[in-house]
Design a protein around this motif. Structure first.
Motif, PDB file in Angstrom:
ATOM      1  N   VAL A 199       9.040   0.110  -1.960  1.00  0.00           N
ATOM      2  CA  VAL A 199       9.332   1.537  -2.139  1.00  0.00           C
ATOM      3  C   VAL A 199      10.507   1.723  -3.101  1.00  0.00           C
ATOM      4  O   VAL A 199      10.453   2.539  -4.020  1.00  0.00           O
ATOM      5  CB  VAL A 199       9.647   2.202  -0.777  1.00  0.00           C
ATOM      6  CG1 VAL A 199      10.234   3.585  -0.985  1.00  0.00           C
ATOM      7  CG2 VAL A 199       8.403   2.273   0.082  1.00  0.00           C
ATOM      8  N   VAL A 200      11.566   0.927  -2.901  1.00  0.00           N
ATOM      9  CA  VAL A 200      12.735   1.066  -3.768  1.00  0.00           C
ATOM     10  C   VAL A 200      12.399   0.629  -5.199  1.00  0.00           C
ATOM     11  O   VAL A 200      12.811   1.277  -6.169  1.00  0.00           O
ATOM     12  CB  VAL A 200      13.925   0.260  -3.216  1.00  0.00           C
ATOM     13  CG1 VAL A 200      15.064   0.244  -4.213  1.00  0.00           C
ATOM     14  CG2 VAL A 200      14.396   0.849  -1.898  1.00  0.00           C
ATOM     15  N   ALA A 201      11.592  -0.447  -5.338  1.00  0.00           N
ATOM     16  CA  ALA A 201      11.197  -0.891  -6.682  1.00  0.00           C
ATOM     17  C   ALA A 201      10.433   0.222  -7.393  1.00  0.00           C
ATOM     18  O   ALA A 201      10.693   0.537  -8.553  1.00  0.00           O
ATOM     19  CB  ALA A 201      10.338  -2.155  -6.577  1.00  0.00           C
ATOM     20  N   THR A 202       9.483   0.846  -6.664  1.00  0.00           N
ATOM     21  CA  THR A 202       8.701   1.940  -7.240  1.00  0.00           C
ATOM     22  C   THR A 202       9.588   3.125  -7.607  1.00  0.00           C
ATOM     23  O   THR A 202       9.478   3.694  -8.689  1.00  0.00           O
ATOM     24  CB  THR A 202       7.638   2.405  -6.224  1.00  0.00           C
ATOM     25  OG1 THR A 202       6.840   1.287  -5.864  1.00  0.00           O
ATOM     26  CG2 THR A 202       6.774   3.501  -6.800  1.00  0.00           C
ATOM     27  N   GLY A 203      10.500   3.474  -6.695  1.00  0.00           N
ATOM     28  CA  GLY A 203      11.377   4.617  -6.943  1.00  0.00           C
ATOM     29  C   GLY A 203      12.293   4.385  -8.126  1.00  0.00           C
ATOM     30  O   GLY A 203      12.536   5.297  -8.928  1.00  0.00           O
ATOM     31  N   THR A 204      12.784   3.151  -8.257  1.00  0.00           N
ATOM     32  CA  THR A 204      13.676   2.845  -9.370  1.00  0.00           C
ATOM     33  C   THR A 204      12.919   2.927 -10.686  1.00  0.00           C
ATOM     34  O   THR A 204      13.375   3.550 -11.656  1.00  0.00           O
ATOM     35  CB  THR A 204      14.280   1.439  -9.187  1.00  0.00           C
ATOM     36  OG1 THR A 204      14.894   1.383  -7.894  1.00  0.00           O
ATOM     37  CG2 THR A 204      15.315   1.139 -10.240  1.00  0.00           C
ATOM     38  N   LEU A 205      11.714   2.340 -10.691  1.00  0.00           N
ATOM     39  CA  LEU A 205      10.867   2.401 -11.884  1.00  0.00           C
ATOM     40  C   LEU A 205      10.593   3.858 -12.269  1.00  0.00           C
ATOM     41  O   LEU A 205      10.761   4.267 -13.420  1.00  0.00           O
ATOM     42  CB  LEU A 205       9.543   1.691 -11.559  1.00  0.00           C
ATOM     43  CG  LEU A 205       8.579   1.448 -12.690  1.00  0.00           C
ATOM     44  CD1 LEU A 205       9.118   0.363 -13.587  1.00  0.00           C
ATOM     45  CD2 LEU A 205       7.217   1.043 -12.136  1.00  0.00           C
ATOM     46  N   GLY A 206      10.193   4.641 -11.277  1.00  0.00           N
ATOM     47  CA  GLY A 206       9.866   6.044 -11.526  1.00  0.00           C
ATOM     48  C   GLY A 206      11.064   6.860 -11.969  1.00  0.00           C
ATOM     49  O   GLY A 206      10.941   7.756 -12.809  1.00  0.00           O
TER      50      GLY A 206
ATOM     51  N   LEU B 140       0.809  -1.238   0.000  1.00  0.00           N
ATOM     52  CA  LEU B 140       0.000   0.000   0.000  1.00  0.00           C
ATOM     53  C   LEU B 140       0.843   1.290   0.000  1.00  0.00           C
ATOM     54  O   LEU B 140       0.603   2.169  -0.810  1.00  0.00           O
ATOM     55  CB  LEU B 140      -0.962   0.017   1.196  1.00  0.00           C
ATOM     56  CG  LEU B 140      -2.212  -0.848   1.096  1.00  0.00           C
ATOM     57  CD1 LEU B 140      -3.077  -0.653   2.345  1.00  0.00           C
ATOM     58  CD2 LEU B 140      -3.020  -0.504  -0.140  1.00  0.00           C
ATOM     59  N   PRO B 141       1.833   1.419   0.906  1.00  0.00           N
ATOM     60  CA  PRO B 141       2.575   2.701   0.941  1.00  0.00           C
ATOM     61  C   PRO B 141       3.777   2.735   0.013  1.00  0.00           C
ATOM     62  O   PRO B 141       4.735   3.447   0.272  1.00  0.00           O
ATOM     63  CB  PRO B 141       3.013   2.781   2.404  1.00  0.00           C
ATOM     64  CG  PRO B 141       3.192   1.366   2.826  1.00  0.00           C
ATOM     65  CD  PRO B 141       2.242   0.529   2.001  1.00  0.00           C
ATOM     66  N   LYS B 142       3.737   2.016  -1.122  1.00  0.00           N
ATOM     67  CA  LYS B 142       4.927   1.856  -1.958  1.00  0.00           C
ATOM     68  C   LYS B 142       5.404   3.140  -2.625  1.00  0.00           C
ATOM     69  O   LYS B 142       6.541   3.197  -3.069  1.00  0.00           O
ATOM     70  CB  LYS B 142       4.672   0.798  -3.019  1.00  0.00           C
ATOM     71  CG  LYS B 142       3.452   1.168  -3.820  1.00  0.00           C
ATOM     72  CD  LYS B 142       3.482   0.663  -5.219  1.00  0.00           C
ATOM     73  CE  LYS B 142       2.620   1.528  -6.084  1.00  0.00           C
ATOM     74  NZ  LYS B 142       3.215   2.782  -6.534  1.00  0.00           N
ATOM     75  N   SER B 143       4.549   4.169  -2.714  1.00  0.00           N
ATOM     76  CA  SER B 143       4.985   5.385  -3.407  1.00  0.00           C
ATOM     77  C   SER B 143       5.637   6.409  -2.492  1.00  0.00           C
ATOM     78  O   SER B 143       6.135   7.418  -2.964  1.00  0.00           O
ATOM     79  CB  SER B 143       3.798   6.049  -4.110  1.00  0.00           C
ATOM     80  OG  SER B 143       3.574   5.432  -5.347  1.00  0.00           O
ATOM     81  N   VAL B 144       5.613   6.186  -1.173  1.00  0.00           N
ATOM     82  CA  VAL B 144       6.152   7.212  -0.270  1.00  0.00           C
ATOM     83  C   VAL B 144       7.536   6.819   0.234  1.00  0.00           C
ATOM     84  O   VAL B 144       7.917   5.657   0.201  1.00  0.00           O
ATOM     85  CB  VAL B 144       5.198   7.520   0.908  1.00  0.00           C
ATOM     86  CG1 VAL B 144       3.825   7.867   0.383  1.00  0.00           C
ATOM     87  CG2 VAL B 144       5.112   6.369   1.885  1.00  0.00           C
ATOM     88  N   THR B 145       8.255   7.811   0.697  1.00  0.00           N
ATOM     89  CA  THR B 145       9.631   7.580   1.104  1.00  0.00           C
ATOM     90  C   THR B 145       9.701   6.608   2.295  1.00  0.00           C
ATOM     91  O   THR B 145       8.773   6.509   3.094  1.00  0.00           O
ATOM     92  CB  THR B 145      10.345   8.927   1.375  1.00  0.00           C
ATOM     93  OG1 THR B 145      11.697   8.663   1.699  1.00  0.00           O
ATOM     94  CG2 THR B 145       9.707   9.697   2.500  1.00  0.00           C
ATOM     95  N   ILE B 146      10.809   5.861   2.369  1.00  0.00           N
ATOM     96  CA  ILE B 146      10.927   4.715   3.288  1.00  0.00           C
ATOM     97  C   ILE B 146      10.526   4.985   4.754  1.00  0.00           C
ATOM     98  O   ILE B 146       9.803   4.181   5.322  1.00  0.00           O
ATOM     99  CB  ILE B 146      12.345   4.102   3.195  1.00  0.00           C
ATOM    100  CG1 ILE B 146      12.495   3.408   1.828  1.00  0.00           C
ATOM    101  CG2 ILE B 146      12.600   3.089   4.306  1.00  0.00           C
ATOM    102  CD1 ILE B 146      13.853   2.793   1.568  1.00  0.00           C
TER     103      ILE B 146
END
Lengths: 122, 230
Positions: free
Chosen positions: B152-159, B125-131
């Motif tokens: 979170v890191v997967a989302t950040g890397t993708l983004g 759920l909180p995958k888009s916000v900072t760790i």
């Protein structure tokens, strides 16, 4: 002297964090204490109760190395290898689709709301 | 002996941080993520030396004790940018709000429909916000902090790899909109990319990152009740 000042700033940030946790607990809010702490510090800065000089050196230093604190948390992944093996594809789908929609949703809505802004490159 | 182990695990983590940071600064590639690379180095060393995860915990507790105060420090850049917040308030509030909601709802729905275990759904759920926000949000609602940090890191890397291209392709060109999307969708990693586009994009992304964390934490209880009422 400079070092002592820096430690006092860390102590102040820690105190606000502690207060944030206590407040969240007291009000029975299912919201993290660090979130309450940020709102609290932002309010204290705006009200002029805490001047920027009282916290900014420590805050800037900690934020510069914020990524360091994430490493010990991510070491927990040692215990979760199986999850990625079993559900990897579905997790990837959930992350990719939701991330694309977040980018488009935020981007389009913000651009539409900024349409009158003169600094638009168009 | 336990003291020596604590010292060792802390030195190991600091070493892994310095090494992966040096590598990132040298190549500046978004796939060279400091968190994942650093954690991988630590995990590989622990496994190679046959050190169990439990032995890492005391050191972990000491190292993360400053994470809370550091996160509270995010109010400082927010305060420095307050005039920017006021000037673009409608776009910021609506953009960050919609993005945070969409991220949780879509990721949660897909994870739920795929039949993932409850603990995993709550961690995504909180995958888009900072760790620091994501791990706390996950923990409060019964997810796993470690898993949440990986998502979170997967989302950040993708983004950070595809985000800018996606925005350009979609015709989103306004610097404020681009910054907000990068910060809301891909937290700190997106913010780093936004700063490469320009000062205004970067500042907006930084704001969006913190505000998305606050918004997501506030909306998460509702979302959990909506998706996982049982």
């Amino acid at each position: 002297m400079k070092k002592l000042q820096f430690l006092c700033q860390i102590a102040l940030l820690s105190g606000i964090y502690y207060l944030g946790n206590k407040l969240a607990l007291l009000m029975g809010l299912p919201i993290p204490g660090n979130v309450v702490g940020i709102v609290l510090l932002y309010a204290l800065l705006n009200l002029g109760i805490v001047p920027l000089e009282y916290v900014q050196d420590a805050a800037d230093f900690l934020l510069k190395h914020l990524v360091f604190f994430f490493i010990p948390v991510a070491v927990d992944l040692m215990n979760w290898g199986g999850v990625f093996y079993r559900y990897g594809l579905m997790l990837a789908l959930a992350i990719v689709i939701s991330t694309v929609l977040t980018f488009l949703g935020t981007g389009y809505l913000a651009q539409w709301l900024q349409r009158g802004d003169a600094t638009c490159p168009d | 002996m336990p003291r020596l182990m604590i010292l060792f695990t802390i030195l190991l983590t600091v070493g892994a941080y310095l090494l992966s940071k040096a590598l990132y600064l040298r190549y500046r590639h978004p796939l060279l993520n400091i968190v994942l690379l650093g954690a991988a180095l630590v995990i590989a060393t622990l496994l190679a030396l046959n050190i169990p995860y439990q032995a890492y915990l005391p050191g972990r507790r000491i190292m993360t004790s400053l994470l809370g105060p550091a996160t509270v420090g995010l109010a400082v850049p927010l305060y420095r940018q307050r005039s920017l917040v006021r000037r673009h308030a409608p776009a910021i509030v609506a953009g960050v709000g919609l993005g945070s909601l969409a991220s949780m709802l879509v990721a949660g729905l897909i994870a739920l429909m795929a039949g993932l275990p409850r603990e995993v759904v709550l961690s995504v759920l909180p995958k888009s916000v900072t760790i620091p926000f994501a791990v706390e949000i996950a923990r409060i609602h019964g997810g796993s902090p470690g898993l949440a940090s990986a998502f979170v890191v997967a989302t950040g890397t993708l983004g950070s790899v595809f985000g800018a291209t996606l925005l350009t392709w979609a015709g989103i060109r306004h610097p404020v909109a681009r910054g907000l999307a990068l910060g809301t969708g891909a937290h700190g990693q997106g913010t780093a990319m936004a700063f490469m586009e320009g000062e205004r994009e970067g500042s907006m992304a930084g704001l969006a990152m913190t505000l998305a964390g606050i918004t997501t934490a506030t909306l998460a209880p509702l979302m959990v009740r909506l998706l996982l009422r049982s």
